[in-house]
Design a protein around this motif. Structure first.
Motif, PDB file in Angstrom:
ATOM      1  N   TRP A  44      11.883  95.994  17.183  1.00 18.69           N
ATOM      2  CA  TRP A  44      10.811  95.344  17.882  1.00 18.69           C
ATOM      3  C   TRP A  44      11.553  96.045  18.924  1.00 18.69           C
ATOM      4  CZ3 TRP A  44       7.445  90.473  17.480  1.00 18.69           C
ATOM      5  CH2 TRP A  44       6.632  90.345  15.745  1.00 18.69           C
ATOM      6  N   ARG A  45      10.163  96.146  19.651  1.00 26.59           N
ATOM      7  CA  ARG A  45      10.670  96.147  21.854  1.00 26.59           C
ATOM      8  C   ARG A  45       9.740  95.935  22.713  1.00 26.59           C
ATOM      9  NH1 ARG A  45      12.598 102.884  22.200  1.00 26.59           N
ATOM     10  NH2 ARG A  45      11.589 100.953  24.344  1.00 26.59           N
ATOM     11  N   PHE A  46      10.043  95.394  23.828  1.00 30.10           N
ATOM     12  CA  PHE A  46       8.867  95.319  24.520  1.00 30.10           C
ATOM     13  C   PHE A  46       8.916  96.009  25.839  1.00 30.10           C
ATOM     14  CE2 PHE A  46       8.685  91.147  21.888  1.00 30.10           C
ATOM     15  CZ  PHE A  46       7.467  90.981  21.704  1.00 30.10           C
ATOM     16  N   PRO A  47       8.158  96.503  26.309  1.00 27.34           N
ATOM     17  CA  PRO A  47       6.903  96.243  26.031  1.00 27.34           C
ATOM     18  C   PRO A  47       5.828  96.425  24.942  1.00 27.34           C
ATOM     19  CG  PRO A  47       6.808  97.616  28.202  1.00 27.34           C
ATOM     20  CD  PRO A  47       8.069  96.953  27.668  1.00 27.34           C
ATOM     21  N   ASP A  48       5.955  96.326  24.318  1.00 23.37           N
ATOM     22  CA  ASP A  48       4.933  96.914  22.887  1.00 23.37           C
ATOM     23  C   ASP A  48       4.167  98.273  23.892  1.00 23.37           C
ATOM     24  OD1 ASP A  48       3.764  97.883  20.726  1.00 23.37           O
ATOM     25  OD2 ASP A  48       4.171  95.914  19.671  1.00 23.37           O
ATOM     26  N   ARG A  49       4.072  98.897  23.676  1.00 26.33           N
ATOM     27  CA  ARG A  49       3.113  99.870  24.905  1.00 26.33           C
ATOM     28  C   ARG A  49       1.606 100.751  23.799  1.00 26.33           C
ATOM     29  NH1 ARG A  49       6.669 103.578  28.721  1.00 26.33           N
ATOM     30  NH2 ARG A  49       8.157 102.632  28.523  1.00 26.33           N
ATOM     31  N   THR A  50       1.812  99.425  21.619  1.00 28.08           N
ATOM     32  CA  THR A  50       0.568  99.862  21.220  1.00 28.08           C
ATOM     33  C   THR A  50      -0.458  99.640  21.383  1.00 28.08           C
ATOM     34  OG1 THR A  50       1.797  98.624  19.501  1.00 28.08           O
ATOM     35  CG2 THR A  50       2.477 100.795  19.126  1.00 28.08           C
ATOM     36  N   TYR A  60       1.061 102.626  33.778  1.00 29.28           N
ATOM     37  CA  TYR A  60       1.520 101.542  34.718  1.00 29.28           C
ATOM     38  C   TYR A  60       2.865 101.909  35.030  1.00 29.28           C
ATOM     39  CZ  TYR A  60       3.923  98.828  38.430  1.00 29.28           C
ATOM     40  OH  TYR A  60       4.511  97.866  39.236  1.00 29.28           O
ATOM     41  N   LEU A  61       3.837 102.273  33.890  1.00 28.58           N
ATOM     42  CA  LEU A  61       5.336 102.760  34.449  1.00 28.58           C
ATOM     43  C   LEU A  61       5.456 103.729  34.570  1.00 28.58           C
ATOM     44  CD1 LEU A  61       6.704 100.520  31.373  1.00 28.58           C
ATOM     45  CD2 LEU A  61       7.148 100.218  33.922  1.00 28.58           C
ATOM     46  N   ALA A  62       4.020 104.832  34.174  1.00 27.98           N
ATOM     47  CA  ALA A  62       4.352 106.093  34.016  1.00 27.98           C
ATOM     48  C   ALA A  62       4.117 106.329  35.407  1.00 27.98           C
ATOM     49  CB  ALA A  62       3.510 106.268  32.918  1.00 27.98           C
ATOM     50  N   LEU A  75       0.772  90.851  33.039  1.00 23.67           N
ATOM     51  CA  LEU A  75       0.486  91.714  31.923  1.00 23.67           C
ATOM     52  C   LEU A  75       2.206  91.655  30.393  1.00 23.67           C
ATOM     53  CD1 LEU A  75      -1.332  94.745  33.381  1.00 23.67           C
ATOM     54  CD2 LEU A  75      -2.067  92.853  31.463  1.00 23.67           C
ATOM     55  N   PHE A  76       2.876  92.019  31.418  1.00 22.67           N
ATOM     56  CA  PHE A  76       4.223  91.742  30.818  1.00 22.67           C
ATOM     57  C   PHE A  76       4.523  90.625  29.142  1.00 22.67           C
ATOM     58  CE2 PHE A  76       6.052  95.015  33.607  1.00 22.67           C
ATOM     59  CZ  PHE A  76       6.691  96.336  32.313  1.00 22.67           C
ATOM     60  N   SER A  77       3.814  89.927  30.390  1.00 21.40           N
ATOM     61  CA  SER A  77       4.412  88.059  29.748  1.00 21.40           C
ATOM     62  C   SER A  77       2.886  88.451  28.658  1.00 21.40           C
ATOM     63  CB  SER A  77       3.957  86.988  30.735  1.00 21.40           C
ATOM     64  OG  SER A  77       4.233  85.547  29.785  1.00 21.40           O
ATOM     65  N   VAL A  99      15.319  92.567  18.365  1.00 22.58           N
ATOM     66  CA  VAL A  99      13.996  92.806  19.739  1.00 22.58           C
ATOM     67  C   VAL A  99      15.109  93.623  21.292  1.00 22.58           C
ATOM     68  CG1 VAL A  99      12.731  92.117  21.477  1.00 22.58           C
ATOM     69  CG2 VAL A  99      13.155  90.998  19.303  1.00 22.58           C
ATOM     70  N   ASP A 100      14.500  95.048  21.319  1.00 27.17           N
ATOM     71  CA  ASP A 100      14.688  95.627  22.829  1.00 27.17           C
ATOM     72  C   ASP A 100      14.253  94.996  23.987  1.00 27.17           C
ATOM     73  OD1 ASP A 100      14.935  97.693  24.347  1.00 27.17           O
ATOM     74  OD2 ASP A 100      15.005  99.278  22.740  1.00 27.17           O
ATOM     75  N   ARG A 101      14.611  94.297  24.669  1.00 23.93           N
ATOM     76  CA  ARG A 101      14.136  93.390  25.871  1.00 23.93           C
ATOM     77  C   ARG A 101      12.940  92.565  25.383  1.00 23.93           C
ATOM     78  NH1 ARG A 101      15.292  95.974  30.151  1.00 23.93           N
ATOM     79  NH2 ARG A 101      15.294  97.908  30.613  1.00 23.93           N
ATOM     80  N   SER A 105      13.546  90.321  30.594  1.00 24.66           N
ATOM     81  CA  SER A 105      13.775  91.577  31.359  1.00 24.66           C
ATOM     82  C   SER A 105      12.118  90.967  32.710  1.00 24.66           C
ATOM     83  CB  SER A 105      12.498  93.245  30.706  1.00 24.66           C
ATOM     84  OG  SER A 105      14.034  93.316  29.725  1.00 24.66           O
ATOM     85  N   GLY A 106      11.513  90.647  31.672  1.00 18.36           N
ATOM     86  CA  GLY A 106      10.083  90.347  32.626  1.00 18.36           C
ATOM     87  C   GLY A 106      10.532  89.712  33.506  1.00 18.36           C
ATOM     88  N   VAL A 107      12.015  88.729  33.340  1.00 15.98           N
ATOM     89  CA  VAL A 107      11.889  87.320  35.309  1.00 15.98           C
ATOM     90  C   VAL A 107      12.902  88.855  36.040  1.00 15.98           C
ATOM     91  CG1 VAL A 107      13.292  86.062  35.661  1.00 15.98           C
ATOM     92  CG2 VAL A 107      12.210  85.311  33.488  1.00 15.98           C
ATOM     93  N   ALA A 108      13.839  89.212  35.272  1.00  8.12           N
ATOM     94  CA  ALA A 108      14.953  90.195  36.174  1.00  8.12           C
ATOM     95  C   ALA A 108      14.025  91.273  36.886  1.00  8.12           C
ATOM     96  CB  ALA A 108      15.697  90.351  35.497  1.00  8.12           C
ATOM     97  N   PHE A 109      13.113  91.750  35.821  1.00 12.36           N
ATOM     98  CA  PHE A 109      12.746  93.311  36.403  1.00 12.36           C
ATOM     99  C   PHE A 109      11.692  92.710  38.110  1.00 12.36           C
ATOM    100  CE2 PHE A 109      13.766  97.359  35.454  1.00 12.36           C
ATOM    101  CZ  PHE A 109      14.465  96.673  34.299  1.00 12.36           C
ATOM    102  N   SER A 110      10.854  91.575  37.689  1.00 12.61           N
ATOM    103  CA  SER A 110       9.983  91.004  38.969  1.00 12.61           C
ATOM    104  C   SER A 110      10.305  90.481  39.807  1.00 12.61           C
ATOM    105  CB  SER A 110       8.571  90.402  38.126  1.00 12.61           C
ATOM    106  OG  SER A 110       7.829  90.903  37.246  1.00 12.61           O
ATOM    107  N   ALA A 111      11.781  89.498  39.465  1.00  9.41           N
ATOM    108  CA  ALA A 111      12.193  88.764  40.861  1.00  9.41           C
ATOM    109  C   ALA A 111      12.982  89.658  41.572  1.00  9.41           C
ATOM    110  CB  ALA A 111      13.457  87.631  39.924  1.00  9.41           C
ATOM    111  N   ASP A 151      12.890 108.739  34.676  1.00 12.46           N
ATOM    112  CA  ASP A 151      10.853 109.524  34.975  1.00 12.46           C
ATOM    113  C   ASP A 151      10.183 108.278  35.055  1.00 12.46           C
ATOM    114  OD1 ASP A 151      11.875 111.399  33.792  1.00 12.46           O
ATOM    115  OD2 ASP A 151      12.067 111.177  31.724  1.00 12.46           O
ATOM    116  N   GLU A 152      10.848 107.173  34.510  1.00 12.04           N
ATOM    117  CA  GLU A 152       9.395 105.436  34.812  1.00 12.04           C
ATOM    118  C   GLU A 152      10.162 104.735  36.532  1.00 12.04           C
ATOM    119  OE1 GLU A 152       8.899 103.530  31.863  1.00 12.04           O
ATOM    120  OE2 GLU A 152       7.871 105.172  31.074  1.00 12.04           O
ATOM    121  N   ARG A 153       8.793 104.401  36.519  1.00 15.95           N
ATOM    122  CA  ARG A 153       8.218 103.515  38.287  1.00 15.95           C
ATOM    123  C   ARG A 153      10.089 102.212  38.124  1.00 15.95           C
ATOM    124  NH1 ARG A 153       4.154 101.432  40.909  1.00 15.95           N
ATOM    125  NH2 ARG A 153       2.890 102.392  39.141  1.00 15.95           N
TER     126      ARG A 153
END
Ligand code: DGP
Ligand code: NA
Ligand code: NA
Length: 210
Positions: A44-50, A60-62, A75-77, A99-101, A105-111, A151-153
């Motif tokens: 699995w991976r998060f974010p699940d972009r599907t 948003y990331l793009a 939204l990530f949560s 699981v890839d992320r 990730s949610g906490v570290a990237f937003s903090a 490439d991404e944000r």
């Protein structure tokens, strides 16, 4: 079942790390190793972009949409919450999830954007707790030299350094740090050992929540 004994639950194994730390390749290698041993395992991976929430995150990331920082955080949560039911049933039926992320990730990237740490953690409460979190430790400068970076944000060195600091502050007893700058095969071997041990050890333990 297959590798953890009959009737046991699957393990929730999460790989974390900075962008381009090698998580996705290692997840794929780990998955084929487990399947080769006859283990019931899914990647699995998060974010699940599907999902529809995942598509908002992906835009948003793009840099194709602008969203308020707290809105994106939620939204990530939400993207993890919308998969919680399936995650629980998979684990209980004996499937190990690689699981890839995930929540860290949610906490570290937003903090790292400056949002309050406790506020960032709150919406993760009640998600299924990982049995093992493997942090692939790679210096931000090294990660930036790898292909496709920028490439991404969030793929900027200064930002990734802040993310790394938050990751380190989130370490708990489920964390194992692996040196992601070692040769790919060495990293792979260390991950195999950690995950094999985890699958055996989590058999008797009930699922827990964050
Ligand atoms: P990936 O698909 O693994 O490359 O992740 C996309 C980007 O999103 C990456 O820079 C890490 C970031 N990210 C992953 N999960 C979360 C999250 O829950 N919250 C925030 N703010 N960023 C996240
Ligand atoms: Na990325
Ligand atoms: Na990735």
């Amino acid at each position: 079942g297959g590798c953890g004994g009959k009737g046991g639950r699957g393990a929730l194994v999460v790989l974390e790390g900075l962008d381009r730390s090698g998580k996705s390749s290692q997840c794929a290698r780990l998955l084929s190793f487990l399947k080769g041993k006859g283990c019931d395992a899914d990647g699995w991976r998060f974010p699940d972009r599907t999902t529809s929430v995942g598509q908002m995150i992906s835009a948003y990331l793009a840099n194709q949409s602008q969203l308020d920082d707290r809105t994106v955080h939620l939204l990530f949560s939400a993207n993890r919450w919308e998969k919680r039911g399936l995650m629980e049933s998979k684990l209980l039926s004996g499937t190990t999830l690689i699981v890839d992320r995930y929540s860290h990730s949610g906490v570290a990237f937003s903090a790292a954007k400056g949002l309050d740490l406790e506020w960032c953690k709150a919406p993760e409460n009640g998600l299924i707790a990982p049995d093992l979190v493997i942090y692939l430790d790679v210096q931000p400068e090294k990660a930036a030299e790898r292909g496709g970076y920028g490439d991404e944000r969030y793929e900027k060195i200064e930002f990734q350094k802040k993310v790394a600091d938050y990751y380190l502050s989130l370490r708990d007893s489920t964390w194992k740090v692996v040196d992601g700058s070692l040769p790919m095969e060495t990293v792979e071997e260390q991950l195999r050992e950690l995950v094999t041990k985890c699958i055996q050890e989590c058999q008797g333990k009930p699922l827990a929540n964050l």
